[in-house]
Design a protein around this motif. Sequence first.
Motif, PDB file in Angstrom:
ATOM      1  N   GLY A  74       0.788  -1.223   0.000  1.00 15.02           N
ATOM      2  CA  GLY A  74       0.000   0.000   0.000  1.00 15.02           C
ATOM      3  C   GLY A  74       0.816   1.266   0.000  1.00 15.02           C
ATOM      4  N   LYS A  75       2.151   1.169  -0.216  1.00 14.30           N
ATOM      5  CA  LYS A  75       3.008   2.352  -0.171  1.00 14.30           C
ATOM      6  C   LYS A  75       3.721   2.615  -1.514  1.00 14.30           C
ATOM      7  CE  LYS A  75       3.959   1.706   4.762  1.00 14.30           C
ATOM      8  NZ  LYS A  75       5.014   1.503   5.796  1.00 14.30           N
ATOM      9  N   GLY A  76       3.384   1.829  -2.527  1.00 15.56           N
ATOM     10  CA  GLY A  76       4.070   1.964  -3.806  1.00 15.56           C
ATOM     11  C   GLY A  76       3.534   3.119  -4.637  1.00 15.56           C
ATOM     12  N   GLY A  77       4.288   3.462  -5.662  1.00 15.41           N
ATOM     13  CA  GLY A  77       3.879   4.517  -6.573  1.00 15.41           C
ATOM     14  C   GLY A  77       3.557   3.952  -7.954  1.00 15.41           C
ATOM     15  N   MET A  78       3.468   4.862  -8.930  1.00 13.57           N
ATOM     16  CA  MET A  78       3.211   4.407 -10.298  1.00 13.57           C
ATOM     17  C   MET A  78       4.282   3.400 -10.709  1.00 13.57           C
ATOM     18  SD  MET A  78       2.032   7.800 -12.420  1.00 13.57           S
ATOM     19  CE  MET A  78       3.580   8.640 -12.086  1.00 13.57           C
ATOM     20  N   THR A  79       3.874   2.396 -11.442  1.00  9.36           N
ATOM     21  CA  THR A  79       4.806   1.340 -11.798  1.00  9.36           C
ATOM     22  C   THR A  79       4.457   0.764 -13.172  1.00  9.36           C
ATOM     23  OG1 THR A  79       5.634  -0.857 -11.197  1.00  9.36           O
ATOM     24  CG2 THR A  79       3.372  -0.335 -10.580  1.00  9.36           C
ATOM     25  N   THR A  80       5.487   0.268 -13.835  1.00  3.49           N
ATOM     26  CA  THR A  80       5.251  -0.403 -15.116  1.00  3.49           C
ATOM     27  C   THR A  80       4.859  -1.857 -14.931  1.00  3.49           C
ATOM     28  OG1 THR A  80       7.610  -0.938 -15.270  1.00  3.49           O
ATOM     29  CG2 THR A  80       6.876   1.099 -16.325  1.00  3.49           C
ATOM     30  N   GLU A  81       4.886  -2.324 -13.692  1.00  5.22           N
ATOM     31  CA  GLU A  81       4.514  -3.708 -13.391  1.00  5.22           C
ATOM     32  C   GLU A  81       3.491  -3.715 -12.254  1.00  5.22           C
ATOM     33  OE1 GLU A  81       8.057  -5.820 -12.529  1.00  5.22           O
ATOM     34  OE2 GLU A  81       8.917  -5.571 -14.539  1.00  5.22           O
ATOM     35  N   PRO A  82       2.216  -3.458 -12.569  1.00  2.13           N
ATOM     36  CA  PRO A  82       1.181  -3.445 -11.519  1.00  2.13           C
ATOM     37  C   PRO A  82       1.193  -4.756 -10.725  1.00  2.13           C
ATOM     38  CG  PRO A  82       0.300  -2.666 -13.605  1.00  2.13           C
ATOM     39  CD  PRO A  82       1.646  -3.205 -13.898  1.00  2.13           C
ATOM     40  N   CYS A  83       1.002  -4.627  -9.422  1.00  2.57           N
ATOM     41  CA  CYS A  83       1.130  -5.804  -8.557  1.00  2.57           C
ATOM     42  C   CYS A  83      -0.007  -6.801  -8.740  1.00  2.57           C
ATOM     43  CB  CYS A  83       1.205  -5.364  -7.096  1.00  2.57           C
ATOM     44  SG  CYS A  83      -0.335  -4.584  -6.488  1.00  2.57           S
ATOM     45  N   GLY A  84      -1.206  -6.297  -9.029  1.00  2.25           N
ATOM     46  CA  GLY A  84      -2.346  -7.188  -9.227  1.00  2.25           C
ATOM     47  C   GLY A  84      -3.023  -7.621  -7.953  1.00  2.25           C
ATOM     48  N   VAL A  85      -2.474  -7.205  -6.779  1.00  4.05           N
ATOM     49  CA  VAL A  85      -3.064  -7.649  -5.504  1.00  4.05           C
ATOM     50  C   VAL A  85      -3.569  -6.496  -4.654  1.00  4.05           C
ATOM     51  CG1 VAL A  85      -1.655  -9.741  -5.449  1.00  4.05           C
ATOM     52  CG2 VAL A  85      -0.773  -7.645  -4.386  1.00  4.05           C
ATOM     53  N   CYS A  86      -3.122  -5.265  -4.937  1.00  4.92           N
ATOM     54  CA  CYS A  86      -3.614  -4.144  -4.145  1.00  4.92           C
ATOM     55  C   CYS A  86      -5.079  -3.866  -4.477  1.00  4.92           C
ATOM     56  CB  CYS A  86      -2.760  -2.897  -4.382  1.00  4.92           C
ATOM     57  SG  CYS A  86      -2.943  -2.166  -6.019  1.00  4.92           S
ATOM     58  N   GLU A  87      -5.716  -3.090  -3.639  1.00  2.00           N
ATOM     59  CA  GLU A  87      -7.151  -2.867  -3.799  1.00  2.00           C
ATOM     60  C   GLU A  87      -7.482  -2.203  -5.150  1.00  2.00           C
ATOM     61  OE1 GLU A  87      -8.872   0.388  -1.502  1.00  2.00           O
ATOM     62  OE2 GLU A  87      -6.904   0.700  -0.569  1.00  2.00           O
ATOM     63  N   HIS A  88      -6.611  -1.289  -5.598  1.00  2.54           N
ATOM     64  CA  HIS A  88      -6.882  -0.616  -6.858  1.00  2.54           C
ATOM     65  C   HIS A  88      -6.730  -1.577  -8.039  1.00  2.54           C
ATOM     66  CE1 HIS A  88      -7.188   3.159  -4.781  1.00  2.54           C
ATOM     67  NE2 HIS A  88      -5.926   3.100  -4.337  1.00  2.54           N
ATOM     68  N   CYS A  89      -5.670  -2.390  -8.058  1.00  2.00           N
ATOM     69  CA  CYS A  89      -5.466  -3.342  -9.142  1.00  2.00           C
ATOM     70  C   CYS A  89      -6.631  -4.322  -9.226  1.00  2.00           C
ATOM     71  CB  CYS A  89      -4.152  -4.105  -8.950  1.00  2.00           C
ATOM     72  SG  CYS A  89      -2.671  -3.135  -9.336  1.00  2.00           S
ATOM     73  N   ARG A  90      -7.070  -4.829  -8.074  1.00  2.31           N
ATOM     74  CA  ARG A  90      -8.171  -5.810  -8.083  1.00  2.31           C
ATOM     75  C   ARG A  90      -9.481  -5.160  -8.506  1.00  2.31           C
ATOM     76  NH1 ARG A  90      -9.308  -7.130  -3.364  1.00  2.31           N
ATOM     77  NH2 ARG A  90      -7.674  -6.153  -2.096  1.00  2.31           N
ATOM     78  N   ALA A  91      -9.735  -3.954  -8.034  1.00  3.54           N
ATOM     79  CA  ALA A  91     -10.990  -3.281  -8.371  1.00  3.54           C
ATOM     80  C   ALA A  91     -11.054  -2.936  -9.856  1.00  3.54           C
ATOM     81  CB  ALA A  91     -11.144  -2.006  -7.531  1.00  3.54           C
ATOM     82  N   ILE A  92      -9.936  -2.499 -10.421  1.00  3.29           N
ATOM     83  CA  ILE A  92      -9.909  -2.176 -11.859  1.00  3.29           C
ATOM     84  C   ILE A  92     -10.082  -3.439 -12.686  1.00  3.29           C
ATOM     85  CG2 ILE A  92      -8.481  -1.300 -13.745  1.00  3.29           C
ATOM     86  CD1 ILE A  92      -7.209   0.632 -11.703  1.00  3.29           C
ATOM     87  N   ALA A  93      -9.421  -4.528 -12.273  1.00  6.94           N
ATOM     88  CA  ALA A  93      -9.541  -5.794 -13.003  1.00  6.94           C
ATOM     89  C   ALA A  93     -10.966  -6.320 -12.978  1.00  6.94           C
ATOM     90  CB  ALA A  93      -8.585  -6.831 -12.415  1.00  6.94           C
ATOM     91  N   GLU A  94     -11.702  -6.035 -11.906  1.00  9.77           N
ATOM     92  CA  GLU A  94     -13.076  -6.524 -11.760  1.00  9.77           C
ATOM     93  C   GLU A  94     -14.114  -5.504 -12.221  1.00  9.77           C
ATOM     94  OE1 GLU A  94     -13.298  -7.525  -7.657  1.00  9.77           O
ATOM     95  OE2 GLU A  94     -11.735  -9.080  -7.781  1.00  9.77           O
ATOM     96  N   ASP A  95     -13.656  -4.405 -12.851  1.00 13.24           N
ATOM     97  CA  ASP A  95     -14.554  -3.362 -13.397  1.00 13.24           C
ATOM     98  C   ASP A  95     -15.460  -2.745 -12.335  1.00 13.24           C
ATOM     99  OD1 ASP A  95     -13.511  -3.878 -15.896  1.00 13.24           O
ATOM    100  OD2 ASP A  95     -15.074  -5.299 -16.431  1.00 13.24           O
ATOM    101  N   ARG A  96     -14.908  -2.510 -11.150  1.00 13.65           N
ATOM    102  CA  ARG A  96     -15.744  -1.932 -10.088  1.00 13.65           C
ATOM    103  C   ARG A  96     -15.066  -0.756  -9.386  1.00 13.65           C
ATOM    104  NH1 ARG A  96     -13.700  -3.746  -5.326  1.00 13.65           N
ATOM    105  NH2 ARG A  96     -12.422  -5.656  -5.347  1.00 13.65           N
TER     106      ARG A  96
END
Length: 573
Positions: A74-96
Motif C-alpha cells: 500500500g506504499k508503492g507509486g506508479m509502476t510499469t509492473e502493476p502488482c495485481g493484488v492491491c485494492e486498486h489493481c483488483r478493483a480495476i480488473a473486476e470493473d468496479r
Amino acid sequence: MTDTDKKYRVLARKYRPTTFADLIGQEALVRTLKNAIDTGRLAQAYILTGIRGVGKTTSARIIARALNCIGPDGKGGMTTEPCGVCEHCRAIAEDRHVDVVEIDAASNTGVDNVREIIETTRYNPTSARFKVYIIDEVHMLTKQAFNALLKTLEEPPERVKFIFATTEIRKVPTTVLSRCQRFDLRRVEVEPLAAHFRNIIEKEGLQAEDEALRLIARAADGSVRDGLSLLDQAIAHGGGNVTAEFVRAMIGLADRAAIFDLFERVMKGDVKEALELFNAQYALGADPLVVLQDLLDLTHWLTRAKISPELADDPGMAAAERERGAEMAKRLSMPVLTRTWQMLLKGINETVSAPSAKQAAEMLLIRLAYAAELPPPAEIIGSLRSGKAVLPPSGASVPSSSSSASSARSDWGGIRAAVGESSVPAPASLPKVQPRLNSLADVVAYAYKQNEMMLAFNLENYVSLVHFEFGRIDFYPLEKAPASLANKLAEKLQEWTGKRWLVSVVNQPGGMTLIQEGKKNEENLRKTMAAHPLVTAVIKMFPTARIESVRLQKGEEVDLPAADDFSTLQDEE
C-alpha cells in the motif's frame, strides 16, 4: 447447472492480459508507456487505435492499473509492473473501481453524456491516484460531443487522465487527435499468435496440433480475441483435441497441400484435374471464396520468392511447403505470376457478387488454366520482330479436359500459322516508328497517346499558333498558359522524335486555339448540314427537331442520301 458451468469463462476473458508483459505483439506501445511512467512524463490523454480484438481496451485498463497501483504494502507509486493484488489493481480488473470510468461511446454518443463526464472531472479521485476515463469506440461520439470535450481534453485537471480507443481513427476529428498521444496497435503476426495459443492449450491441459494452431492464427487475421474465439470453438467441438483437419472444416479452409496441388495444375493448364481438386475441397466444406483467396496468397508468396528468396522464408508455413513453393517460383516467370494475380483479384470480386460462388470460382480456374498457356506479351513482340514462331511456355501442356483439348491445340496451331508458319514472311525486325508531327494537332494527338494529358490540354486551350514546321514552333501563350509550357513542349518533342526542337514564345497572337478552331468548324458543319435539302426536309416534317451535333467517321466524309431520295420516302408514306 454444475459448478464447472458456473466457473467457466471463455478463453478471451480468462486469458485477458493484466500486465504489460502479457501483451503480445505490441512492443512499441509497451516500451513507450514504460518509459513515460518511469520518467513521469505522462500525457493528459491517450488514443489507442487498431483492428478489433487487438487489445485496445485491455491496454487502456493496464495503463489505468499502472497509474493507480500502490503495491502489495500500500506504499508503492506508479509502476510499469502493476502488482495485481492491491485494492486498486483488483478493483480495476473486476470493473468496479469508482475512479476508473469505462464508457461505451456507441451507446453514449450525445453532448449530454460528455457534459456529465466533464462535470465529474472537477472532483478529485475518491481513493485512487488518478481518475481515469476510458472511452471505447470514441469515433461514435457526435460532432457536438467532441466539441464539448475539447477544452477539458486540452487542459484537464491535474489528476484526470483520458484514454480513448477506436477502430476508426479517421473518423476522430483532428482537433481531438492533436490533444492526444496516439498509439497504433499492430496486428499480431501468425507465429507469435500461434505460440500464444500453444501456451493456453498447455495451461488448459488439452491437446492441439501445431498446424491447427497456425490455421487458427492465420484465420484470426491479427486479432487475438478472434483467434481465441475460434480456439474456444475448436476445443468445444473437438472434445479437447484440436486437429488441423477439424479446424479446416470448421473455418471452411482448404487443405494447404491441396492449394499447392490446385495451383500447380492450373499453371500447367490441366483443367480437368484442377476442377476435380477444387470440387474435392468443396465437398469437404471449403468455401470457394476462401480457396481463391488462398490461391491469391500463394501467388503473392511465390512472387516474393521469385524476387528475393529470403523474403519468402515464412515461419508460418511448413518446411515442405516452403521447399515446394521455392521450386514452383523458379519454374514460373514473373509475367505469368503478375497476370495470375490480376486475374485472381478480378475473379474474386466477380465471385463475391455472383449468384453461385462455386460456379464463378470454376470459371475463374478455367480462365487461369488457359491463360497460363499464353506466352507473355514481351515474348510475342520479340517473336514478331525475329520472325520466329510463338510457342507455348517450355514444359507446358495444352489444357487437357476432354472437351477442350483439341480446341486448345487448334488454337495454338492457329497462332503458329498466323505468326511463324504463315505464307506471308514475318519482318526480321520492327524499327521504332517516329511520330508524324506535321501540325500542332498532330502534337496534341501524340501527347494524349503518351498520357501527357496536362500538356495536351494546355496546347489545345491556351496556345495561339504563329508558326509551325518540323523542328520549330512559335506560339503566343494565352492568359492561363503555364510559364513552363515552352520548355515542357521542347523537352517532350525531343524525347519523342530524337531531335532538338526550337520552341519560342512570341508577343503577338497568331491563329485561334485548337479548341476555338474545333468549335468554329463544328458550327460551320452544323450550318452546312442545316442547309442540306434532306436535313431541311426532316426539320420541316418534325418542327421540334434540331441538330444537336454532327459526327464524322474518322477519315471519312458524311455520306448523305440525295434530297429526292427523301422525297420518294415521303411519297411512299
